[in-house]
Motif scaffolding. Structure first.
Motif, mmCIF file in Angstrom:
data_model
loop_
_atom_site.group_PDB
_atom_site.id
_atom_site.type_symbol
_atom_site.label_atom_id
_atom_site.label_comp_id
_atom_site.label_asym_id
_atom_site.label_seq_id
_atom_site.Cartn_x
_atom_site.Cartn_y
_atom_site.Cartn_z
ATOM 1 N N SER A 287 0.830 -1.379 0.226
ATOM 2 C CA SER A 287 -0.121 0.127 0.012
ATOM 3 C C SER A 287 0.762 1.247 0.002
ATOM 4 N N ILE A 288 2.042 1.027 0.196
ATOM 5 C CA ILE A 288 3.019 2.486 0.186
ATOM 6 C C ILE A 288 3.336 2.843 -1.152
ATOM 7 N N LEU A 289 2.544 2.025 -2.256
ATOM 8 C CA LEU A 289 2.775 2.488 -3.605
ATOM 9 C C LEU A 289 1.602 3.695 -3.884
ATOM 10 N N GLY A 290 2.004 4.578 -4.791
ATOM 11 C CA GLY A 290 1.141 5.581 -5.050
ATOM 12 C C GLY A 290 1.031 6.036 -6.512
ATOM 13 N N SER A 291 0.491 7.151 -6.758
ATOM 14 C CA SER A 291 0.410 7.530 -8.034
ATOM 15 C C SER A 291 1.598 8.245 -8.574
ATOM 16 N N LYS A 292 1.690 8.504 -10.022
ATOM 17 C CA LYS A 292 2.930 9.357 -10.348
ATOM 18 C C LYS A 292 2.827 10.801 -9.999
ATOM 19 N N GLU A 293 4.086 11.216 -9.699
ATOM 20 C CA GLU A 293 3.985 12.815 -9.497
ATOM 21 C C GLU A 293 3.561 13.528 -10.374
ATOM 22 N N SER A 294 3.821 13.047 -11.637
ATOM 23 C CA SER A 294 3.070 13.967 -12.861
ATOM 24 C C SER A 294 1.845 13.806 -13.154
ATOM 25 N N ALA A 295 1.190 12.798 -12.468
ATOM 26 C CA ALA A 295 -0.232 12.808 -12.523
ATOM 27 C C ALA A 295 -0.771 13.481 -11.417
ATOM 28 N N LYS A 296 0.025 13.609 -10.310
ATOM 29 C CA LYS A 296 -0.350 14.418 -9.182
ATOM 30 C C LYS A 296 -0.492 15.838 -9.519
ATOM 31 N N LYS A 297 0.558 16.263 -9.986
ATOM 32 C CA LYS A 297 0.526 17.608 -10.796
ATOM 33 C C LYS A 297 -0.827 18.079 -11.586
ATOM 34 N N GLU A 298 -0.983 17.055 -12.237
ATOM 35 C CA GLU A 298 -2.185 17.271 -13.123
ATOM 36 C C GLU A 298 -3.565 17.659 -12.237
ATOM 37 N N VAL A 299 -3.688 16.916 -11.517
ATOM 38 C CA VAL A 299 -4.660 16.901 -10.296
ATOM 39 C C VAL A 299 -4.722 18.473 -9.640
ATOM 40 N N LYS A 300 -3.575 18.773 -9.234
ATOM 41 C CA LYS A 300 -3.414 20.014 -8.587
ATOM 42 C C LYS A 300 -3.344 21.380 -9.351
ATOM 43 N N TYR A 301 -2.664 21.221 -10.564
ATOM 44 C CA TYR A 301 -2.707 22.634 -11.170
ATOM 45 C C TYR A 301 -3.447 22.736 -12.385
ATOM 46 N N GLN B 12 -8.676 10.372 -3.983
ATOM 47 C CA GLN B 12 -8.374 11.233 -2.978
ATOM 48 C C GLN B 12 -8.140 12.447 -2.921
ATOM 49 N N LYS B 13 -6.983 12.710 -4.049
ATOM 50 C CA LYS B 13 -6.451 14.125 -4.242
ATOM 51 C C LYS B 13 -7.399 14.884 -4.808
ATOM 52 N N PHE B 14 -8.250 14.089 -5.816
ATOM 53 C CA PHE B 14 -9.372 14.921 -6.622
ATOM 54 C C PHE B 14 -10.400 15.567 -5.491
ATOM 55 N N ILE B 15 -10.948 14.564 -4.759
ATOM 56 C CA ILE B 15 -12.034 15.024 -3.821
ATOM 57 C C ILE B 15 -11.368 16.119 -2.952
ATOM 58 N N GLU B 16 -10.124 16.053 -2.396
ATOM 59 C CA GLU B 16 -9.429 16.933 -1.482
ATOM 60 C C GLU B 16 -9.309 18.496 -2.445
ATOM 61 N N ARG B 17 -8.880 18.250 -3.668
ATOM 62 C CA ARG B 17 -8.803 19.654 -4.264
ATOM 63 C C ARG B 17 -10.240 20.494 -4.547
ATOM 64 N N ASP B 18 -11.313 19.649 -4.484
ATOM 65 C CA ASP B 18 -12.753 19.952 -4.920
ATOM 66 C C ASP B 18 -13.579 20.170 -3.443
ATOM 67 N N LYS B 19 -12.845 19.591 -2.460
ATOM 68 C CA LYS B 19 -13.521 19.867 -1.200
ATOM 69 C C LYS B 19 -14.902 19.178 -1.188
ATOM 70 N N ARG B 20 -14.678 18.036 -1.693
ATOM 71 C CA ARG B 20 -15.780 16.779 -1.799
ATOM 72 C C ARG B 20 -15.662 15.875 -0.758
ATOM 73 N N ASN B 21 -15.721 16.404 0.534
ATOM 74 C CA ASN B 21 -15.639 15.545 2.107
ATOM 75 C C ASN B 21 -16.871 14.382 2.087
ATOM 76 N N ASP B 22 -17.842 14.905 1.256
ATOM 77 C CA ASP B 22 -18.925 13.648 1.361
ATOM 78 C C ASP B 22 -18.532 12.537 0.502
ATOM 79 N N LEU B 23 -17.540 12.602 -0.211
ATOM 80 C CA LEU B 23 -17.221 11.114 -0.841
ATOM 81 C C LEU B 23 -15.609 10.498 -0.309
ATOM 82 N N GLU B 24 -15.439 11.025 0.937
ATOM 83 C CA GLU B 24 -14.104 10.632 1.291
ATOM 84 C C GLU B 24 -14.027 9.098 1.860
ATOM 85 N N ASN B 25 -15.226 8.585 2.221
ATOM 86 C CA ASN B 25 -15.212 7.131 2.462
ATOM 87 C C ASN B 25 -15.961 6.206 1.682
#
Length: 222
Positions: free
Chosen positions: A46-60, A108-121
């Motif tokens: 579970s320590i595996l994650g998404s690519k940094e380039s993909a994370k940047k697309e979500v963020k920026y 998780q990064k998408f819903i954090e960015r869009d403040k969609r706490n209703d979808l967190e779980n």
């Protein structure tokens, strides 16, 4: 003479009793060892994650999904966006554990960015094994049920961003590559625990048998 016969009978009974206990304990250990081994392995993976380039697309890139308003996006919409980005940045040799973990983290990064706490779980990870193989996928919560989401084969492209609702309605990821489930995570986390299904089958003995089966299969293919 009768005494010697009685002693022999007692020894046989004692041996049978010990053998029976050994078989029971060995079977119990074998069945419990499988979920223990799988849970430990999955939590390590579970320590595996998404690519940094993909994370940047979500963020920026706030306009990643064009004209779709974030407050109208469903859990499945966000999963499709996350899976799309995962496969956009996928590397050769990456398999289900990579795509499932990446899709989970990007969600998780998408819903954090869009403040969609209703979808967190609303999503969790699942792991299943049989004597041939193992598999990892995502499940999402909808109308009181947990539904499967297969992350390995993404069939969409950038067009889906412009018609996300239609793509989600087609639900092209609902068929799993493996039906049996041994583990699942607590909703919204990557922390695994064993399911009742992990106690079925041949226990830990399935793993070496599966490795041997795969090795023989590859030899025969040649």
């Amino acid at each position: 003479m009768p005494t010697r016969s009685k002693n022999m009978e007692n020894k046989i009974k004692s041996l049978a009793k010990k053998t029976g206990k050994f078989v029971v304990y060995a079977a119990l250990i074998n069945q419990l060892a499988k979920p223990t081994f799988l849970t430990t392995s999955a939590n390590f993976i579970s320590i595996l994650g998404s690519k940094e380039s993909a994370k940047k697309e979500v963020k920026y890139n706030p306009l990643l999904y064009k004209n779709v308003l974030s407050d109208s996006l469903s859990t499945l919409d966000y999963l499709n966006l996350s899976s799309y980005l995962t496969h956009k940045h996928i590397e050769e040799g990456e398999v289900c554990r990579h795509t499932a973990n990446s899709t989970f983290e990007l969600f998780q990064k998408f819903i954090e960015r869009d403040k969609r706490n209703d979808l967190e779980n609303k999503i969790r990870l699942g792991v299943g094994t049989n004597y041939r193989t193992g598999h990892m996928w995502i499940e999402y919560h909808k109308e009181g049920k947990w539904l499967p989401y297969e992350t390995t084969n993404f069939v969409g492209d950038e067009i889906l961003i412009r018609s996300l609702k239609k793509y989600s309605k087609e639900n092209k990821h609902s068929k799993l590559n493996l039906d049996h489930k041994d583990l699942e995570t607590f909703p919204g986390t990557k922390i695994y625990y064993p399911t009742l299904g992990s106690l079925l089958g041949f226990g830990l003995a399935e793993i070496p048998y599966g490795m041997l089966n795969n090795a023989i299969g590859k030899i025969l293919e040649k």
